[in-house]
Design a protein around this motif. Structure first.
Motif, mmCIF file in Angstrom:
data_model
loop_
_atom_site.group_PDB
_atom_site.id
_atom_site.type_symbol
_atom_site.label_atom_id
_atom_site.label_comp_id
_atom_site.label_asym_id
_atom_site.label_seq_id
_atom_site.Cartn_x
_atom_site.Cartn_y
_atom_site.Cartn_z
ATOM 1 N N LEU A 7 53.523 55.538 -24.754
ATOM 2 C CA LEU A 7 53.438 54.637 -25.901
ATOM 3 C C LEU A 7 53.140 53.205 -25.448
ATOM 4 N N VAL A 8 53.833 52.758 -24.409
ATOM 5 C CA VAL A 8 53.636 51.398 -23.921
ATOM 6 C C VAL A 8 52.225 51.228 -23.352
ATOM 7 N N ALA A 9 51.765 52.212 -22.578
ATOM 8 C CA ALA A 9 50.421 52.123 -21.994
ATOM 9 C C ALA A 9 49.354 52.065 -23.081
ATOM 10 N N ASP A 10 49.496 52.867 -24.131
ATOM 11 C CA ASP A 10 48.531 52.835 -25.230
ATOM 12 C C ASP A 10 48.574 51.506 -25.976
ATOM 13 N N THR A 11 49.751 50.917 -26.074
ATOM 14 C CA THR A 11 49.883 49.638 -26.781
ATOM 15 C C THR A 11 49.193 48.512 -26.012
ATOM 16 N N LEU A 12 48.991 48.688 -24.718
ATOM 17 C CA LEU A 12 48.290 47.680 -23.928
ATOM 18 C C LEU A 12 46.814 47.581 -24.301
ATOM 19 N N THR A 13 46.270 48.596 -24.973
ATOM 20 C CA THR A 13 44.860 48.612 -25.355
ATOM 21 C C THR A 13 44.689 48.051 -26.765
ATOM 22 N N VAL A 14 43.451 48.093 -27.284
ATOM 23 C CA VAL A 14 43.162 47.445 -28.567
ATOM 24 C C VAL A 14 43.298 48.376 -29.758
ATOM 25 N N TYR A 15 43.422 49.677 -29.540
ATOM 26 C CA TYR A 15 43.380 50.628 -30.651
ATOM 27 C C TYR A 15 44.554 50.448 -31.614
ATOM 28 N N GLY A 16 45.715 50.282 -31.059
ATOM 29 C CA GLY A 16 46.901 50.145 -31.900
ATOM 30 C C GLY A 16 47.745 51.408 -31.900
ATOM 31 N N THR A 17 49.062 51.251 -31.841
ATOM 32 C CA THR A 17 50.000 52.372 -31.810
ATOM 33 C C THR A 17 51.045 52.173 -32.891
ATOM 34 N N ARG A 18 51.302 53.225 -33.683
ATOM 35 C CA ARG A 18 52.272 53.140 -34.778
ATOM 36 C C ARG A 18 53.664 53.470 -34.241
ATOM 37 N N TRP A 19 54.348 52.461 -33.758
ATOM 38 C CA TRP A 19 55.654 52.660 -33.132
ATOM 39 C C TRP A 19 56.699 53.189 -34.106
ATOM 40 N N PHE A 20 56.584 52.862 -35.385
ATOM 41 C CA PHE A 20 57.646 53.196 -36.326
ATOM 42 C C PHE A 20 57.215 54.246 -37.347
ATOM 43 N N ALA A 21 56.177 55.031 -37.009
ATOM 44 C CA ALA A 21 55.805 56.157 -37.856
ATOM 45 C C ALA A 21 56.957 57.157 -37.845
ATOM 46 N N PRO A 22 57.203 57.848 -38.966
ATOM 47 C CA PRO A 22 56.463 57.823 -40.232
ATOM 48 C C PRO A 22 56.980 56.785 -41.234
ATOM 49 N N LEU A 23 57.914 55.942 -40.838
ATOM 50 C CA LEU A 23 58.490 54.979 -41.777
ATOM 51 C C LEU A 23 57.563 53.802 -42.048
ATOM 52 N N SER A 24 56.690 53.516 -41.103
ATOM 53 C CA SER A 24 55.802 52.363 -41.255
ATOM 54 C C SER A 24 54.447 52.661 -40.615
ATOM 55 N N ASP A 25 53.381 52.138 -41.224
ATOM 56 C CA ASP A 25 52.033 52.275 -40.673
ATOM 57 C C ASP A 25 51.640 51.077 -39.812
ATOM 58 N N ALA A 26 52.568 50.177 -39.561
ATOM 59 C CA ALA A 26 52.270 48.992 -38.758
ATOM 60 C C ALA A 26 51.806 49.412 -37.359
ATOM 61 N N GLN A 27 50.700 48.799 -36.901
ATOM 62 C CA GLN A 27 50.146 49.116 -35.591
ATOM 63 C C GLN A 27 50.371 47.953 -34.628
ATOM 64 N N PHE A 28 50.710 48.305 -33.404
ATOM 65 C CA PHE A 28 50.961 47.305 -32.371
ATOM 66 C C PHE A 28 49.930 47.470 -31.261
ATOM 67 N N SER A 29 49.244 46.388 -30.920
ATOM 68 C CA SER A 29 48.276 46.404 -29.815
ATOM 69 C C SER A 29 48.343 45.064 -29.100
ATOM 70 N N TRP A 30 48.486 45.117 -27.786
ATOM 71 C CA TRP A 30 48.653 43.899 -26.997
ATOM 72 C C TRP A 30 47.331 43.397 -26.411
ATOM 73 N N ASP A 31 46.273 44.170 -26.532
ATOM 74 C CA ASP A 31 44.923 43.719 -26.159
ATOM 75 C C ASP A 31 44.848 43.189 -24.731
ATOM 76 N N LEU A 32 45.455 43.902 -23.792
ATOM 77 C CA LEU A 32 45.436 43.451 -22.394
ATOM 78 C C LEU A 32 44.521 44.291 -21.506
ATOM 79 N N LEU A 33 44.402 45.583 -21.797
ATOM 80 C CA LEU A 33 43.640 46.465 -20.926
ATOM 81 C C LEU A 33 42.580 47.224 -21.709
ATOM 82 N N PHE A 34 41.447 47.453 -21.065
ATOM 83 C CA PHE A 34 40.460 48.379 -21.609
ATOM 84 C C PHE A 34 41.002 49.793 -21.438
ATOM 85 N N ILE A 35 40.468 50.730 -22.208
ATOM 86 C CA ILE A 35 41.016 52.090 -22.201
ATOM 87 C C ILE A 35 40.973 52.714 -20.803
#
Length: 355
Positions: A112-140
């Motif tokens: 989860l953390v590694a995916d959040t480092l990219t730009v796509y976005g990760t839904r950390w609080f699914a299914p309660l929330s659709d909020a996406q987190f992306s730190w935009d630090l690394l290319f895939i």
């Protein structure tokens, strides 16, 4: 993040939890030695991407709603870890269930953390929330980061061989990837500050996104209500990245990135503010999933043939110099007025209809 890096990180973090003796006094850590820990961590670190099986049901819904959702949820991670560790203990007859659970949970969280480092976005609080987190630090795919993880794994292996079981030694082995991420963050913040200080961005809202081949190259996006502005910037020249891009046959890649003082901005009109044909295609009900997915939507092309007219869209987050945009979707209208959704195949010039 690419699968190889997920596997390496999973194998690495699997070495962190300490094994505790059983209540009877027998040490069960032999059931979870270096090799077995690494195998469990590597395999479980791939688990969140089992959601790729949903791609075949609906590629666009997968892209917009299903990928990096429930299987990538921080809230659900202990549930997945408990289920997987229970199965592993049963199948492999492992006695230290608590340790296996910790290994599985750390492996999932590492994904989860590694995916959040990219730009796509990760839904950390699914299914309660659709909020996406992306730190935009690394290319895939970031070979520098992958190498830093390999170095960390070697350090961890040395700690085990030298019998340095102290927790501080195990945590210190994580230094290479953490230092690399700190360096990338420093580069990004420096570039951002330079652009802001020189008032180079056409609009107030600005975002820097990592690019292929090098942590020194970045895409700069700025937008207002009606336009999106794009430029390619570099911290400094990266000869290795330039050589790799040429070797890969990517034309114009190195030349597209300039110093902050000479940024070349390209302006795109937001689809909702374009001409009537584009707006009609963009606002079509069947195109809702792509509207929900795209953060920086742009029109790629308008195509007209004897049978139909198509408007192709993409997301600037996935535009790289000399490389065909990865996610391409179109709404096509036949001469009879019927609309149909089309998808551009990945790594191909061909297109296909979406059912």
């Amino acid at each position: 993040m690419d699968a190889l890096t997920h596997v390496l990180i999973g194998a690495l973090v699997a070495q962190l939890p300490a094994a505790k003796p059983s209540s009877a006094g027998a040490d069960t850590s032999t059931k979870t030695d270096w090799e077995l820990r690494a195998a469990i961590g590597a395999a479980v670190a791939l688990f969140p991407d089992c959601d790729y099986l949903l791609f075949w049901l609906s590629p666009l819904d997968f892209l917009a709603y299903w990928h990096r959702a429930e299987t990538h949820s921080l809230l659900l991670s202990p549930v997945w870890a408990a289920l997987i560790s229970y199965l592993l203990c049963k199948l492999l007859r492992l006695a230290n269930a608590a340790l296996v659970f910790k290994i599985c949970w750390l492996a999932i969280i590492s994904h989860l953390v590694a995916d959040t480092l990219t730009v796509y976005g990760t839904r950390w609080f699914a299914p309660l929330s659709d909020a996406q987190f992306s730190w935009d630090l690394l290319f895939i795919i970031d070979p520098y980061f992958t190498l830093s993880v390999i170095l960390a794994a070697l350090l961890m292996y040395i700690c085990r061989k030298k019998m340095w079981h102290n927790k501080r030694f195990r945590l210190a082995a994580l230094g290479p990837p953490l230092l690399y991420l700190a360096a990338v963050l420093g580069i990004k913040l420096t570039l951002t500050a330079h652009i802001q200080q020189q008032t180079l961005a056409p609009a107030a809202a600005m975002r820097l996104l990592p690019q292929p081949f090098s942590p020194l190259y970045w895409q700069v996006l700025s937008e207002d209500e009606e336009h999106i502005y794009q430029a390619y910037s570099k911290f400094t020249t990266d000869p290795l990245a330039d050589g790799l891009s040429h070797a890969a046959g990517v034309k114009g890649f190195a030349e597209a990135y300039t110093e902050t003082g000479t940024l070349q901005w390209r302006s795109y009109t937001q689809p909702a503010h374009s001409d009537p044909i584009i707006r009609q295609a963009w606002q079509h009900p069947d195109f809702k999933a792509f509207r929900d997915f795209a953060e920086y939507p742009v029109v790629l092309a308008k195509e007209t043939s004897a049978e139909q007219g198509c408007v192709w869209f993409s997301d600037l987050r996935y535009h790289w110099p000399g490389i065909q945009p990865y996610f391409r979707y179109a709404m096509c209208q036949t001469r009879e007025g019927q609309w149909q959704l089309k998808r551009g195949r990945y790594f191909s010039e061909h297109n296909e209809e979406v059912n």
